[in-house]
Enzyme design. Structure first.
Site, PDB file in Angstrom:
ATOM      1  CB  CYS A 362      -4.013  58.867 -48.897  1.00 40.23           C
ATOM      2  SG  CYS A 362      -5.210  59.523 -47.722  1.00 40.23           S
ATOM      3  NE  ARG A 391     -14.216  61.922 -48.667  1.00 42.64           N
ATOM      4  CZ  ARG A 391     -13.543  62.886 -49.317  1.00 42.64           C
ATOM      5  NH1 ARG A 391     -14.004  64.122 -49.323  1.00 42.64           N
ATOM      6  NH2 ARG A 391     -12.409  62.606 -49.945  1.00 42.64           N
ATOM      7  CD  GLN A 409     -11.024  61.713 -53.714  1.00 40.04           C
ATOM      8  OE1 GLN A 409     -10.362  60.781 -53.281  1.00 40.04           O
ATOM      9  NE2 GLN A 409     -11.131  62.857 -53.075  1.00 40.04           N
ATOM     10  CG  ASP A 411      -6.915  60.325 -54.357  1.00 43.53           C
ATOM     11  OD1 ASP A 411      -6.296  61.394 -54.334  1.00 43.53           O
ATOM     12  OD2 ASP A 411      -7.256  59.706 -53.343  1.00 43.53           O
ATOM     13  CG  HIS A 413      -1.751  59.592 -52.655  1.00 42.60           C
ATOM     14  ND1 HIS A 413      -2.813  58.829 -53.090  1.00 42.60           N
ATOM     15  CD2 HIS A 413      -2.253  60.486 -51.763  1.00 42.60           C
ATOM     16  CE1 HIS A 413      -3.916  59.246 -52.483  1.00 42.60           C
ATOM     17  NE2 HIS A 413      -3.597  60.243 -51.671  1.00 42.60           N
ATOM     18  CE  LYS A 499      -7.849  72.326 -48.349  1.00 35.81           C
ATOM     19  NZ  LYS A 499      -9.078  71.513 -48.378  1.00 35.81           N
ATOM     20  CG  HIS A 545      -2.564  63.607 -50.087  1.00 39.35           C
ATOM     21  ND1 HIS A 545      -3.311  62.550 -49.636  1.00 39.35           N
ATOM     22  CD2 HIS A 545      -1.621  63.823 -49.126  1.00 39.35           C
ATOM     23  CE1 HIS A 545      -2.856  62.132 -48.467  1.00 39.35           C
ATOM     24  NE2 HIS A 545      -1.830  62.899 -48.132  1.00 39.35           N
TER      25      HIS A 545
END
Length: 678
Positions: A362, A391, A409, A411, A413, A499, A545
């Site tokens: 992000c 991570r 991911q 991922d 946004h 979330k 997200h």
């Protein structure tokens, strides 16, 4: 003096007059399925008193709260049995967990023989029907009483100050301290423990639906700087039949273990020279991964997302701006120093520029948004990438593909005006649910993670109360309007906003956390993101997200276990295995293989020197949805024979029909397995 209460049941409210000394046990003690009560929403022991005007709800042993109480009580019995077996064992923490409980002890390592002895001791305690009796104590009295228990003394000092960590909240909270005595029928106290409760009325409620399962080492309160303890695990259920069903599920889960299947099917591996939690995807695993990526990339484009790409590392200043440092620092790898000066031993003597492996995509997406001026006409603006993030997971929690350190991911946004945010969340939720359905995960529920309601952990979150309230209201409203089961998760939000997590059940009923949708009002502010509104003013967007797979590696692991490696035809690394009955038919069946490959089908042709029976066994181990066989009768008829995973067979199917059947099954993305009857 009488009083009036209201008894709440799933389908009714019952007003009832009671005596002033009435307890929950007076109301429900004859019903062994009731293990506790909720009094005005608070869980309490049945033995505690009820007051005028209270709303009372019975807690059944089969519901989640009831099972947690049963398991916590079983943990107490296990700890009592441990100190009967080893008087010098020091008590740690013993919370209920999913499907069971654990209790930590400072003692010598436990052996299988110890577990047998402990179970026998627990059985005796259960038969004694010892009562769990709650007693309020002062901090000072608790310290005197527990002087021989160093870990309990530490918990007393933590009361109301991070006592929720690593299960400590079952022992102490912010309010009064309580001790639970296990009391024999003659009134003597058999054993005591610092605990908040509640518990079942007496040990007889445990019945025969419990068992000890295993032991492991564990650090006190999860910190490797602390003492290493012995952790005793167990499970507890409402009945012996439920325990038996649980054991059956465990056996089935062991057969479906994605690590075992991944090795058997040559999908992925780990190597110590690479590192824990860093998977190596093999060619066949790569086919599965690519099929997943191709699907989700196309779906994102259909849903209005623009594909972007960002680097794996960045200056750590970026992550201070985003808030990941310091709010998520423990999840990130240490800094890399560029242009640092080092001595002959490799130690840094003059620091350089610090870079970090990214833990999230992000922050860089924010920079893409901010790379030029944005207009309200562009909103919602949606960015998507396959971003690999890193991570720093602890070695003890890394597990196969489902908990890794290198995470790819899908991922995305979404940047939108505040008034667009609810519809964007709805759009993302519909997208995610359709994706899960396409992969065969149709039994889903929603978990709404929010900031803690009492505000005790505000330092873990950024943003104002008003921002949190507004964002939380949006997600809760949309979650409930979906018609799906909704589970609250207070305190489980990301540091920057609440979330929705989508929980999916697999083929044997296990629940996995899959996709997430997170409402973020903080990062746009931290990055100074703006767009030009219709009135010409500069406005701050809301950032949402979403990760549909969450982690491609984790999703792959879940799919392997969901399908036990027998993937649907559209996902299977090998969709067809072609097996000639004898060498004489290699040429004929090879022509069919060529036609299938031209149609985009993933085919393996077994022209090895193995006997026909071994070739069939090898094909079965690959779990291919279609095995094509050709012999003399097939060649004469211009046909092939199908053999399916369930052992069924269709003989002499014309080649054109066979190819149409296979390609149709794949193109329709059917998630069931083909059989002779279809």
């Amino acid at each position: 003096m009488s009083a009036s209460i209201t008894i709440l049941r799933p389908d009714a409210r019952e007003a009832r007059a009671i005596e002033a000394t009435t307890t929950g046990f007076d109301l429900f003690g004859t019903d062994r399925s009731v293990v506790a009560v909720r009094v005005n929403g608070e869980l309490r022991d049945l033995a505690r008193g009820i007051g005028d005007g209270d709303e009372i709800e019975p807690v059944l042993i089969t519901e989640p709260d009831g099972l947690a109480i049963l398991r916590h009580s079983t943990g107490h019995v296990a700890a009592q049995a441990m100190q009967n077996l080893r008087a010098d064992a020091k008590l740690g923490i013993g919370p209920p967990i999913t499907d069971g409980f654990y209790y930590d002890f400072l003692t010598e390592p436990l052996t299988p023989e110890d577990l047998t002895a402990l179970e026998k001791g627990m059985g005796r305690i259960v038969k004694e029907r010892q009562r769990f009796v709650r007693r309020v104590v002062s901090d000072e009295d608790a310290r005197v009483e527990l002087a021989a228990e160093p870990f309990k003394l530490e918990l007393i000092s933590l009361k109301g100050n991070n006592a929720d960590a690593e299960g400590a909240s079952v022992e102490v909270g912010a309010g009064e301290l309580t001790v639970y005595d296990n009391v024999r029928r003659d009134g003597s106290v058999a054993w005591s423990d610092l605990c908040r409760g509640p518990h079942v009325p007496h040990t007889g409620y445990l019945g025969n639906g419990w068992a000890l399962t295993r032991t492991s080492a564990a650090y006190w309160r999860g910190d490797q700087r602390n003492a290493q303890l012995q952790r005793l695990y167990g499970t507890a259920w409402a009945s012996k039949e439920d325990l038996s069903a649980y054991r059956t599920r465990l056996e089935e889960a062991a057969k479906r273990d994605h690590r075992k299947i991944g090795a058997e099917m040559d999908l992925f591996s780990f190597h110590e020279i690479v590192g824990s939690g860093l998977p190596l995807i093999h060619p066949k695993g790569g086919v599965l991964k690519r099929a997943m990526e191709d699907y989700v990339r196309a779906r994102h484009i259909e849903e209005g997302f623009d594909y972007v790409g960002t680097p794996h590392i960045a200056k750590e200043d970026l992550f201070y701006t985003s808030g990941h440092l310091p709010y998520y620092a423990e999840g990130m790898f240490p800094p890399l120093l560029e242009d640092a000066e080092r001595d002959e031993h490799g130690s840094v003597v003059k620091g350089g520029q610090a870079y970090r492996l990214k833990a999230m995509n992000c922050p860089m997406h924010n920079l893409i948004f901010d790379s030029r001026g944005r207009s309200y006409r562009e909103l919602p603006l949606r960015f998507f990438e396959f971003g690999t993030v890193y991570r720093d997971e602890k070695s003890g929690v890394v597990q196969g593909l489902t908990r890794v350190r290198s995470i790819t991911q899908d991922d995305s946004h979404s940047y939108c005006a505040k008034e667009q945010a609810p519809d964007e969340v709805r759009h993302l939720l519909r997208f995610i649910l359709s994706l899960l359905h396409d992969f065969g995960l149709t039994d889903v529920a929603l978990e709404v993670s929010t900031r803690d309601s009492d505000g005790k952990k505000k330092d873990k979150f950024i943003g104002s109360d008003a921002q949190w309230a507004e964002a939380t209201a949006v997600l809760e409203e949309i979650a409930h309007e979906s018609g799906l089961p909704v589970v609250p998760d207070p305190g489980g939000a990301a540091y920057y906003g609440p979330k929705i997590s989508i929980q999916a059940k697999d083929a044997i009923g296990r629940t996995w956390q899959m996709s997430t949708i997170q409402y973020d009002f903080n990062q746009p502010e931290r990055f100074g993101l703006t767009y030009t509104a219709s009135d010409g003013s500069r406005q701050q967007p809301v950032m949402i997200h979403s990760a549909k797979f969450g982690s491609i590696e984790r999703f792959m692991g879940v799919l392997i276990e969901h399908y036990a490696g027998a993937f649907p035809a559209w996902l299977a690394p090998v969709q067809v295995v072609a097996v000639p009955v004898a060498d004489a038919f290699d040429g004929y069946l090879g022509g069919v293989v060529t036609s299938l490959r031209a149609a985009g089908v993933r085919v393996e042709f077994d022209d090895s020197t193995d006997r026909f029976g071994k070739k069939i066994r090898n094909a079965a181990r690959q779990k291919a949805p279609f095995v094509l066989i050709a012999g003399g009768e097939d060649e004469a008829a211009g046909a092939v024979s199908f053999r399916f995973r369930d052992g069924g067979q269709r003989n002499q199917v014309p080649v054109a029909e066979a190819i149409a059947t296979i390609t149709g099954w794949i193109s329709e993305r059917r998630n069931d397995s083909p059989t002779a009857g279809q």
